[in-house]
Design an enzyme around this catalytic site. Structure first.
Site, PDB file in Angstrom:
ATOM      1  N   PHE A  11       0.831  -1.203   0.000  1.00 56.16           N
ATOM      2  CA  PHE A  11       0.000   0.000   0.000  1.00 56.16           C
ATOM      3  C   PHE A  11       0.880   1.274   0.000  1.00 56.16           C
ATOM      4  CE2 PHE A  11      -2.007   2.795   3.415  1.00 56.16           C
ATOM      5  CZ  PHE A  11      -2.641   3.629   2.511  1.00 56.16           C
ATOM      6  N   ASP A  31      10.387  -6.782  -3.347  1.00 55.89           N
ATOM      7  CA  ASP A  31       9.193  -7.223  -2.614  1.00 55.89           C
ATOM      8  C   ASP A  31       9.001  -8.712  -2.858  1.00 55.89           C
ATOM      9  OD1 ASP A  31       6.294  -7.536  -1.847  1.00 55.89           O
ATOM     10  OD2 ASP A  31       6.453  -5.377  -1.605  1.00 55.89           O
ATOM     11  N   ASN A  32       8.527  -9.440  -1.862  1.00 53.80           N
ATOM     12  CA  ASN A  32       8.250 -10.866  -2.065  1.00 53.80           C
ATOM     13  C   ASN A  32       6.766 -11.128  -2.334  1.00 53.80           C
ATOM     14  OD1 ASN A  32       7.059 -10.553   0.397  1.00 53.80           O
ATOM     15  ND2 ASN A  32       8.216 -12.153   1.448  1.00 53.80           N
ATOM     16  N   GLY A  36       1.738  -7.617  -0.549  1.00 54.09           N
ATOM     17  CA  GLY A  36       1.558  -6.625  -1.610  1.00 54.09           C
ATOM     18  C   GLY A  36       1.144  -7.304  -2.902  1.00 54.09           C
ATOM     19  N   THR A  92      11.423 -10.663   9.334  1.00 53.97           N
ATOM     20  CA  THR A  92      11.504  -9.611   8.307  1.00 53.97           C
ATOM     21  C   THR A  92      12.036  -8.319   8.916  1.00 53.97           C
ATOM     22  OG1 THR A  92       9.731 -10.577   6.988  1.00 53.97           O
ATOM     23  CG2 THR A  92      10.114  -8.224   6.694  1.00 53.97           C
ATOM     24  N   ASN A  99      19.822  -6.951   6.632  1.00 50.51           N
ATOM     25  CA  ASN A  99      20.272  -7.058   5.239  1.00 50.51           C
ATOM     26  C   ASN A  99      20.195  -5.721   4.508  1.00 50.51           C
ATOM     27  OD1 ASN A  99      20.863  -9.766   5.421  1.00 50.51           O
ATOM     28  ND2 ASN A  99      18.817 -10.426   4.788  1.00 50.51           N
ATOM     29  N   TYR A 145       5.028  -7.647  16.006  1.00 44.00           N
ATOM     30  CA  TYR A 145       5.145  -6.419  15.213  1.00 44.00           C
ATOM     31  C   TYR A 145       5.821  -5.317  16.035  1.00 44.00           C
ATOM     32  CZ  TYR A 145       3.536  -2.695  12.026  1.00 44.00           C
ATOM     33  OH  TYR A 145       3.464  -1.636  11.152  1.00 44.00           O
ATOM     34  N   ARG A 186      -7.808  -3.685   9.004  1.00 44.14           N
ATOM     35  CA  ARG A 186      -7.775  -2.430   9.757  1.00 44.14           C
ATOM     36  C   ARG A 186      -9.091  -1.685   9.583  1.00 44.14           C
ATOM     37  NH1 ARG A 186      -1.580  -0.829   8.396  1.00 44.14           N
ATOM     38  NH2 ARG A 186      -2.012  -2.143   6.603  1.00 44.14           N
TER      39      ARG A 186
HETATM   40  N1  LIG Z   1      -0.309   1.392   6.776  1.00 47.21           N
HETATM   41  C1  LIG Z   1      -0.093   1.942   7.955  1.00 47.21           C
HETATM   42  O1  LIG Z   1      -0.993   2.585   8.532  1.00 47.21           O
HETATM   43  C2  LIG Z   1       1.256   1.830   8.625  1.00 47.21           C
HETATM   44  C3  LIG Z   1       1.406   2.375   9.894  1.00 47.21           C
HETATM   45  C4  LIG Z   1       2.637   2.282  10.529  1.00 47.21           C
HETATM   46  C5  LIG Z   1       3.708   1.698   9.880  1.00 47.21           C
HETATM   47  N2  LIG Z   1       3.552   1.180   8.653  1.00 47.21           N
HETATM   48  C6  LIG Z   1       4.729   0.529   8.025  1.00 47.21           C
HETATM   49  O2  LIG Z   1       4.830   0.871   6.668  1.00 47.21           O
HETATM   50  C7  LIG Z   1       5.307  -0.242   5.916  1.00 47.21           C
HETATM   51  C8  LIG Z   1       4.349  -0.563   4.772  1.00 47.21           C
HETATM   52  O3  LIG Z   1       3.074  -0.886   5.318  1.00 47.21           O
HETATM   53  P1  LIG Z   1       1.791  -1.101   4.384  1.00 47.21           P
HETATM   54  O4  LIG Z   1       0.618  -0.657   5.146  1.00 47.21           O
HETATM   55  O5  LIG Z   1       2.058  -0.533   3.036  1.00 47.21           O
HETATM   56  O6  LIG Z   1       1.742  -2.688   4.334  1.00 47.21           O
HETATM   57  P2  LIG Z   1       1.629  -3.664   3.064  1.00 47.21           P
HETATM   58  O7  LIG Z   1       1.420  -5.029   3.605  1.00 47.21           O
HETATM   59  O8  LIG Z   1       0.668  -3.127   2.086  1.00 47.21           O
HETATM   60  O9  LIG Z   1       3.096  -3.549   2.439  1.00 47.21           O
HETATM   61  C9  LIG Z   1       4.187  -4.281   2.924  1.00 47.21           C
HETATM   62  C10 LIG Z   1       4.944  -4.839   1.717  1.00 47.21           C
HETATM   63  O10 LIG Z   1       6.100  -5.545   2.192  1.00 47.21           O
HETATM   64  C11 LIG Z   1       6.206  -6.770   1.464  1.00 47.21           C
HETATM   65  N3  LIG Z   1       6.927  -7.708   2.321  1.00 47.21           N
HETATM   66  C12 LIG Z   1       6.527  -8.202   3.529  1.00 47.21           C
HETATM   67  N4  LIG Z   1       7.469  -9.031   4.019  1.00 47.21           N
HETATM   68  C13 LIG Z   1       8.479  -9.051   3.091  1.00 47.21           C
HETATM   69  C14 LIG Z   1       9.721  -9.722   3.017  1.00 47.21           C
HETATM   70  N5  LIG Z   1      10.129 -10.553   3.983  1.00 47.21           N
HETATM   71  N6  LIG Z   1      10.512  -9.527   1.930  1.00 47.21           N
HETATM   72  C15 LIG Z   1      10.111  -8.696   0.928  1.00 47.21           C
HETATM   73  N7  LIG Z   1       8.929  -8.035   0.948  1.00 47.21           N
HETATM   74  C16 LIG Z   1       8.128  -8.210   2.018  1.00 47.21           C
HETATM   75  C17 LIG Z   1       4.762  -7.179   1.196  1.00 47.21           C
HETATM   76  O11 LIG Z   1       4.617  -8.089   0.127  1.00 47.21           O
HETATM   77  C18 LIG Z   1       4.114  -5.833   0.908  1.00 47.21           C
HETATM   78  O12 LIG Z   1       4.185  -5.507  -0.456  1.00 47.21           O
HETATM   79  C19 LIG Z   1       5.487  -1.393   6.903  1.00 47.21           C
HETATM   80  O13 LIG Z   1       6.831  -1.462   7.301  1.00 47.21           O
HETATM   81  C20 LIG Z   1       4.612  -0.988   8.066  1.00 47.21           C
HETATM   82  O14 LIG Z   1       5.098  -1.515   9.277  1.00 47.21           O
HETATM   83  C21 LIG Z   1       2.333   1.209   8.012  1.00 47.21           C
END
Ligand SMILES: NC(=O)c1ccc[n+]([C@@H]2O[C@H](COP(=O)([O-])OP(=O)(O)OC[C@H]3O[C@@H](n4cnc5c(N)ncnc54)[C@H](O)[C@@H]3O)[C@@H](O)[C@H]2O)c1
Length: 321
Positions: A11, A31-32, A36, A92, A99, A145, A186
């Site tokens: 996202f 990205d894996n 996503g 992760t 990494n 988390y 959420r």
């Molecule tokens: N959305 C929110 O409100 C929010 C709030 C606080 C923090 N965050 C942080 O922002 C970041 C993105 O969140 P988001 O809401 O876009 O979540 P999301 O799940 O949409 O995006 C996370 C992405 O990381 C990829 N991913 C997960 N584990 C992986 C791995 N081991 N190797 C490679 N890719 C991997 C997923 O495929 C996905 O595309 C995260 O680190 C999250 O902790 C988000």
């Protein structure tokens, strides 16, 4: 600038990739695809400054050529994943962050960690300033988390202190907008999907618990400023919207904007669900000249339109139109 974005299919990551490409940068997205989706950056796949590498950040990753900045966003972030994918999330945010820090060190690149307001846990201080150490249950269901993000922050700061790596930590508060997963779990996507399908809207607790919701374009602006402003090595900055609203208010507003006939149903609060969350963004205002500008109603309208479109597609596929 040559930029690596981990979690770029997610996202927030996909909006960030869009913005970086728009600003003229070369973007390598890693990205894996575990939470996503390629659909989030389908429109970028043919762009000559965009490259996608399908890899897990827990594995060592070598990148050819120069990299000036690493945005490390990869991590599942939905509460629905905390039980099933706890170990994945822990590794992760620990191994994956290690990494990516190593990659930044080798490339002499700037490093931005996407951390979270969850590091404050169920806060005893309100609103939360960056100096607050938090109130986290280290063994609860959310700890995979909270604690792994706290570890990621500690590791990032250790790289800054030991190797002089230019790091920045964004503590992101609840963000919403198009491209969230419909089954994300959420509040905002849950309420929107339930409202659009005229199903009961599920409110946990009595709905008086508060959150502050930041629209995605505002957040991305904050991330870009945090990464590109000079002389901010080692800074930790809250990014979020300080406008506090109760969950029930949000549910009612979504119901109204979606023109829904849904009724509200109330269910028990999940374990360790924080009662209040609101960022103090004075630091971001001062050092980044940043504050959110999108009104909640406007952001919700755009998000409802997005879900209206994808739900229509799903319904059409089900009915074979
Ligand atoms: N959305 C929110 O409100 C929010 C709030 C606080 C923090 N965050 C942080 O922002 C970041 C993105 O969140 P988001 O809401 O876009 O979540 P999301 O799940 O949409 O995006 C996370 C992405 O990381 C990829 N991913 C997960 N584990 C992986 C791995 N081991 N190797 C490679 N890719 C991997 C997923 O495929 C996905 O595309 C995260 O680190 C999250 O902790 C988000």
């Amino acid at each position: 600038m040559n930029v690596v974005v981990t979690g770029g299919a997610g996202f927030i990551g996909s909006w960030l990739c869009d913005r970086l490409i728009e600003n003229g940068h070369r973007v390598i997205c890693i990205d894996n695809l575990s939470s996503g989706s390629k659909e989030n950056f389908q429109h970028l796949l043919r762009h000559k400054r965009f490259k996608f590498i399908e890899r897990d950040v827990r594995d060592l990753i070598g990148i050819k050529g120069p990299v000036e900045c690493v945005f490390h966003l990869a991590s599942k972030a939905s509460p629905i994943d905390f039980r099933e994918h706890a170990i994945d999330i822990l590794l992760t945010n620990s191994l994956g962050t290690l990494n990516m820090l190593e990659l930044a060190r080798k490339k002499k690149a700037r490093f931005l960690l996407a951390s979270t307001s969850e590091v404050y846990g169920d806060p005893k201080e309100h609103p939360q300033r960056e100096s607050y150490w938090g109130n986290v249950n280290p063994v609860g269901v959310r700890s995979c988390y909270d604690e792994s993000k706290r570890f990621a922050e500690a590791l990032t700061m250790a790289y800054h202190r030991k190797y002089g790596l230019d790091v920045r930590i964004a503590r992101i508060f609840n963000t919403f907008g198009p491209r969230m997963r419909r089954d994300d779990g959420r509040a905002v996507p849950n309420f929107i999907v339930q409202a659009l399908e005229d199903r009961p809207i599920t409110v946990y607790g009595d709905g008086t618990q508060t959150r502050s919701f930041c629209y995605i374009t505002d957040l991305v602006e904050g991330l870009v400023r945090l990464a590109t402003t000079d002389a901010l090595g080692g800074e930790i900055v809250n990014l979020g919207n300080p406008q506090e609203v109760s969950i029930l208010e949000v549910a009612n507003l979504i119901k109204k904007l979606a023109g829904s006939r849904s009724r509200m149903v109330f269910k028990p609060l999940p374990q360790d669900d924080p009662v209040r969350r609101k960022p103090d963004i004075s630091k971001a205002k001062e050092i980044l000249r940043w504050k959110p500008v999108t009104p909640l109603r406007e952001g919700l309208q755009a998000t409802i339109e997005y879900f209206r479109k994808i739900l229509k597609v799903n319904i059409s596929i089900r009915h074979g139109y």
